[in-house]
Motif scaffolding. Structure first.
Motif, short mmCIF file in Angstrom:
data_model
loop_
_atom_site.label_atom_id
_atom_site.label_comp_id
_atom_site.label_asym_id
_atom_site.label_seq_id
_atom_site.Cartn_x
_atom_site.Cartn_y
_atom_site.Cartn_z
N ARG A 144 33.37 47.43 11.51
CA ARG A 144 33.27 48.01 10.17
C ARG A 144 32.01 47.55 9.43
O ARG A 144 31.82 47.88 8.26
N LEU A 145 31.17 46.81 10.13
CA LEU A 145 29.97 46.26 9.50
C LEU A 145 28.76 47.16 9.70
O LEU A 145 28.76 48.05 10.56
N SER A 146 27.73 46.91 8.91
CA SER A 146 26.48 47.65 9.06
C SER A 146 25.79 47.24 10.35
O SER A 146 26.11 46.20 10.96
N GLY A 147 24.80 48.03 10.76
CA GLY A 147 24.05 47.72 11.96
C GLY A 147 23.37 46.37 11.88
O GLY A 147 23.36 45.61 12.86
N GLY A 148 22.83 46.03 10.72
CA GLY A 148 22.16 44.75 10.56
C GLY A 148 23.12 43.59 10.66
O GLY A 148 22.81 42.55 11.27
N GLN A 149 24.30 43.73 10.08
CA GLN A 149 25.30 42.67 10.15
C GLN A 149 25.80 42.49 11.58
O GLN A 149 25.98 41.36 12.05
N VAL A 175 18.39 48.59 11.55
CA VAL A 175 18.88 47.65 10.55
C VAL A 175 18.07 47.77 9.27
O VAL A 175 16.91 48.20 9.29
N ASP A 176 18.67 47.37 8.15
CA ASP A 176 18.02 47.55 6.86
C ASP A 176 17.09 46.37 6.54
O ASP A 176 17.00 45.39 7.27
N ALA A 177 16.40 46.49 5.40
CA ALA A 177 15.39 45.50 5.03
C ALA A 177 16.00 44.12 4.81
O ALA A 177 15.41 43.10 5.18
N ASP A 178 17.21 44.05 4.21
CA ASP A 178 17.84 42.76 3.98
C ASP A 178 18.17 42.07 5.30
O ASP A 178 18.00 40.85 5.44
N LYS A 181 15.03 40.67 6.86
CA LYS A 181 14.61 39.44 6.18
C LYS A 181 15.44 38.25 6.66
O LYS A 181 14.91 37.17 6.95
N ALA A 182 16.76 38.45 6.76
CA ALA A 182 17.64 37.38 7.22
C ALA A 182 17.31 36.98 8.66
O ALA A 182 17.29 35.78 9.00
N LEU A 183 17.01 37.97 9.49
CA LEU A 183 16.67 37.69 10.88
C LEU A 183 15.36 36.92 10.98
O LEU A 183 15.25 35.94 11.73
N ARG A 184 14.38 37.31 10.20
CA ARG A 184 13.08 36.63 10.21
C ARG A 184 13.24 35.16 9.80
O ARG A 184 12.66 34.26 10.42
N GLU A 185 14.02 34.92 8.76
CA GLU A 185 14.22 33.55 8.29
C GLU A 185 14.93 32.71 9.35
O GLU A 185 14.59 31.55 9.56
N ALA A 186 15.92 33.31 10.01
CA ALA A 186 16.64 32.58 11.05
C ALA A 186 15.74 32.27 12.23
O ALA A 186 15.76 31.15 12.77
N LEU A 187 14.92 33.22 12.64
CA LEU A 187 14.03 33.00 13.78
C LEU A 187 12.98 31.95 13.45
O LEU A 187 12.63 31.13 14.31
N GLU A 188 12.49 31.97 12.23
CA GLU A 188 11.51 30.95 11.82
C GLU A 188 12.12 29.56 11.93
O GLU A 188 11.49 28.62 12.42
N PRO A 205 6.25 46.07 14.35
CA PRO A 205 5.49 44.87 13.99
C PRO A 205 6.06 44.11 12.80
O PRO A 205 5.83 42.91 12.66
N GLU A 206 6.82 44.78 11.93
CA GLU A 206 7.41 44.08 10.79
C GLU A 206 8.41 43.02 11.25
O GLU A 206 8.68 42.06 10.54
N GLY A 207 8.95 43.19 12.45
CA GLY A 207 9.92 42.24 12.94
C GLY A 207 9.31 40.93 13.37
O GLY A 207 9.99 39.90 13.35
N PHE A 208 8.04 40.93 13.77
CA PHE A 208 7.44 39.69 14.27
C PHE A 208 6.14 39.30 13.58
O PHE A 208 5.59 38.24 13.85
N ASN A 209 5.64 40.12 12.67
CA ASN A 209 4.41 39.79 11.97
C ASN A 209 4.55 38.44 11.27
O ASN A 209 5.55 38.16 10.61
N GLU A 210 3.56 37.58 11.44
CA GLU A 210 3.48 36.23 10.87
C GLU A 210 4.40 35.23 11.57
O GLU A 210 4.36 34.04 11.27
N LEU A 211 5.26 35.69 12.49
CA LEU A 211 6.11 34.78 13.25
C LEU A 211 5.55 34.53 14.65
O LEU A 211 5.65 33.42 15.16
#
Length: 242
Positions: A144-149, A175-178, A181-188, A205-211
């Motif tokens: 019942r969750l969103s794709g990002g969740q 997945v959505d922008a939120d 963002k959560a994934l990027r923070e976790a990967l960092e 590229p938004e998924g890995f830019n700067e990481l």
């Protein structure tokens, strides 16, 4: 500077693979070390997913050697060191199980059928639920969750055994922008703090830019160093260990 005795978490040494007479990968060499983030890009059908399936033992090369933590993959047994998150479309998320149950299922292969999670396991579950931003929805049915969740729950499942290598296949698709963002923070956190080696397959590229420390592109079955958006991370593709 990397320590001299730092063994690659994942290394390909002149790996070739094909389906029938069709060559997909040709003489590929690559080494990903602890605390390194590799983005692997390429057009659809280029072979980037095939490369990582070879890296996690789902496929066997026609020639060359794949090593996990210095051990040839056919002799490797410490699978708890590896976390693999396939494309979300390949995962079965239709059962009405909770997020917590999905995350805990990552321990099944580690514990077997009879052993119960220890206090250390429970602490690890709490840790990955927190860093993946799932605390408030851990009792919710996964279907019942969103794709990002859902994606964050799958990554938490892969992280629950504290792997030293994390392989992600198109984790930001749908997945959505939120959630991004959560994934990027976790990967960092995983790369910088826990020194996990990350192989991140993506066309986004938004998924890995700067990481990413390295970006490589699969072109005509070979790896080519790609341009990093964040130039201070730029580095050459290393040679594998001999």
């Amino acid at each position: 500077m990397r320590p001299v005795n730092d063994i690659a978490a994942l290394a390909f040494d002149r790996v070739t693979f094909g389906f029938g007479r069709t060559a997909v990968l040709r003489e590929v060499s690559l080494a990903i070390h602890p605390g390194e983030f590799y983005a692997i890009v390429g057009a659809n059908g280029s072979g980037k997913t095939t490369l990582m399936k070879l890296g996690v033992g789902l496929l066997r090369p026609a020639s060359g050697t794949v090593r996990l933590f210095g051990t040839a993959i056919h002799d490797f047994h410490e699978w708890h060191k590896l976390g693999y998150v396939p494309q979300r479309a390949a995962a079965r998320l239709t059962l009405p199980v909770s997020v917590d149950e999905v995350v805990r299922s990552g321990l099944a292969g580690h514990l077997g059928l009879l052993r119960r999670p220890t206090a250390a396991h429970r602490d690890r579950i709490e840790h990955v639920v927190e860093i993946m931003g799932l605390t408030g929805i851990r009792s919710s049915p996964i279907n019942r969750l969103s794709g990002g969740q859902q994606q964050r729950a799958l990554i938490a499942r892969a992280l629950v055994t504290a792997p030293r290598l994390l392989v992600l296949d198109e984790p930001t698709t749908g997945v959505d922008a939120d959630a991004r963002k959560a994934l990027r923070e976790a990967l960092e956190h995983l790369v910088e703090v826990e020194q996990v080696a990350v192989a991140y397959i993506s066309h986004d590229p938004e998924g890995f830019n700067e990481l990413a420390h390295h970006v490589v592109e699969v072109v005509d079955g070979r790896l080519v160093e790609a341009l990093l958006t964040d130039q201070h991370h730029a580095a050459a593709v290393p040679e594998p260990e001999s």
